[in-house]
Design an enzyme around this catalytic site. Structure first.
Site, PDB file in Angstrom:
ATOM      1  N   SER A 269       0.819  -1.212   0.000  1.00  0.00           N
ATOM      2  CA  SER A 269       0.000   0.000   0.000  1.00  0.00           C
ATOM      3  C   SER A 269       0.858   1.269   0.000  1.00  0.00           C
ATOM      4  O   SER A 269       1.740   1.404  -0.837  1.00  0.00           O
ATOM      5  CB  SER A 269      -0.935  -0.072   1.203  1.00  0.00           C
ATOM      6  OG  SER A 269      -2.072   0.670   0.940  1.00  0.00           O
ATOM      7  N   HIS A 410      -7.633  -5.630   0.206  1.00  0.00           N
ATOM      8  CA  HIS A 410      -6.394  -4.861   0.363  1.00  0.00           C
ATOM      9  C   HIS A 410      -5.637  -5.411   1.584  1.00  0.00           C
ATOM     10  O   HIS A 410      -6.053  -5.174   2.724  1.00  0.00           O
ATOM     11  CB  HIS A 410      -6.811  -3.407   0.596  1.00  0.00           C
ATOM     12  CG  HIS A 410      -5.696  -2.433   0.631  1.00  0.00           C
ATOM     13  ND1 HIS A 410      -4.951  -2.117  -0.483  1.00  0.00           N
ATOM     14  CD2 HIS A 410      -5.192  -1.687   1.649  1.00  0.00           C
ATOM     15  CE1 HIS A 410      -4.051  -1.209  -0.158  1.00  0.00           C
ATOM     16  NE2 HIS A 410      -4.168  -0.938   1.137  1.00  0.00           N
TER      17      HIS A 410
END
Ligand code: GCU
Length: 432
Positions: A269, A410
């Site tokens: 990320s 995610h």
């Protein structure tokens, strides 16, 4: 009257009152492929003077530096030089850990500054009796003590974002924090495959908040690598974090238990954006891995799918340099796009990974960046992503540039680690 006022309030503050975080995300974001704007990408193989780049030599000696400068000037900002007088000390004695499966080392990297020092606390797990082993280097989000349930890991004392699930209270870690991120670190497998893991809390370099620079390294180093004055907004939190990874590399070069020629830099990320920028600016990293890095990472900015440049600059004004704000709702004006960041790794192996439920990070845009860096790798005779369409889930593609999309959210999962280990094995000539 009352309902009118409520309606007006709802118009004024939609994301605060009516939506949860995910819905607020989607309020400004496009998730409709048919609404992706028409765009033309800058060509990594056309030099600033218009000349076509046709050889690896021209790339290495001319074009690479141009693109790197464009990223410095327009996206991430400058970096300082390696400081003189770096010192490494033991934070804790080296011991056997994880039921005898690993050796745990904790090292402090002392970075001298004009007014004292910044200390990075490095946690390393190495296979027992390691000599010259390959390692993964990766920042963690909430302190070294979150990555495994190991009471021997020093509890981070640094500022961090409040988070109940991570046992962070008043911006500081507590004993409850231990092991809370362990699902993201497939330590057993990493060690079993003969690799070490080196991890650091990114907040050791700069706290991740808009004014974090005040307490971080960025307000204490005042010159770039060419000795020119460096203002806070001429670099960025991502540049500072990436630069910190370079200091970890400096340490690893001194540690005989590690093979400094086989250091893989990995990040998830925002830390995937950081690992890409670290890999671009410091070519000692042999392999670079971006896990779900999204906007300002592997995803093409011009697609404006999921998180956009404007959105990221608004939510995280400290992540990128001042100039990047010029590209809010104006991506076409940026002289680079993110496929050229991937190209800066050439000819080193680079892995871009996406998650299917992570549309915020634009998996397709991540795939396209990986694919479109291919012509640069071709100059070196190396294959990139050799398919035209984004592959189905759990079907990694590509050779020196590799890409997968997995099911789920995610996150970093064991599936992701398995692919990264296979990739590193193949490129380091290891067999399992
Ligand atoms: C937010 C941000 C992303 C970032 C992510 C993360 O979702 O919008 O750009 O990648 O946080 O770091 O987890």
């Amino acid at each position: 009257m009352k309902s009118l006022r409520l309606a007006m309030l709802a118009v004024a503050l939609p994301s605060l009152i009516l939506m949860n975080a995910d819905e607020a995300h989607s309020a400004d974001a496009n998730y409709d492929e048919s609404k992706v704007p028409h765009y033309t990408l800058p060509d990594p193989l056309t030099a600033n003077d218009g000349a076509k780049i046709t050889t690896a030599d021209q790339w290495t000696h001319k074009r690479r530096a141009e693109i790197l400068k464009l990223f410095e000037n327009n996206v991430y900002g400058q970096l300082p030089a390696k400081p003189a007088g770096l010192k490494f000390t033991e934070d804790a004695p080296t011991e056997n850990a994880l039921d005898g499966k690993a050796v745990r080392k904790q090292i402090a990297i002392h970075i001298p500054r004009e007014d004292g020092e910044t200390v990075m606390h490095v946690l390393m797990y190495l296979p027992v009796n390691s000599k010259s082993v390959p390692v993964f280097v990766a920042y963690n989000f909430y302190g070294n003590h979150t990555i495994a349930n190991d009471p021997g890991i020093l509890l981070s004392k640094a500022w961090m974002m409040d988070n109940d699930d991570k046992g962070v209270v008043n911006h500081h870690a507590t004993e409850e924090s231990r092991g809370t991120s362990s699902s993201r670190w497939d330590l057993d497998e990493i060690l079993k495959r003969g690799y070490g893991l080196v991890t650091i809390y990114y907040g050791d370099i700069e706290p991740d908040r808009a004014d974090g620079w005040k307490d971080g390294l960025r307000s204490r180093i005042h010159h770039d690598a060419d000795g020119k004055p460096l203002a806070i907004e001429d670099w960025s939190a991502i540049s500072a974090w990436a630069w910190g990874l370079g200091r970890v590399m400096d340490y690893l070069e001194t540690d005989p238990s590690v093979n400094a020629k086989q250091v893989v830099v990995m990040g998830h990320s925002r830390l995937g954006k950081t690992s890409l920028w670290a890999g671009a600016t410091d070519q000692r990293f042999a392999i670079v891995i971006s896990n779900d890095s999204g906007c300002g990472g592997a995803a093409l900015s011009r697609r404006a799918f999921g998180e956009t440049v404007k959105r990221i600059n608004t939510s995280f004004p400290h992540w990128f340099c001042k100039t990047f704000k010029n590209y809010n709702d104006n991506e076409d004006a940026c002289p680079v796009d993110q496929h050229e960041l991937i190209a800066l790794m050439a000819p080193r192996p680079v892995y871009v990974a996406s998650a299917h439920e992570d549309q915020w990070a634009d998996p397709k845009g991540e795939f396209l960046s990986a694919k479109l860096a291919g012509p640069v790798y071709a100059l070196f005779g190396e294959k990139g992503v050799d398919v035209d369409e984004q592959p189905p889930i759990h079907t990694p593609v590509g050779d020196f540039i590799r890409y997968h999309i997995r099911a789920g959210k995610h996150d970093v999962t064991d599936y992701d680690w398995e692919q990264y280990l296979n990739f590193a094995d193949r490129h380091f000539g290891r067999h399992h």
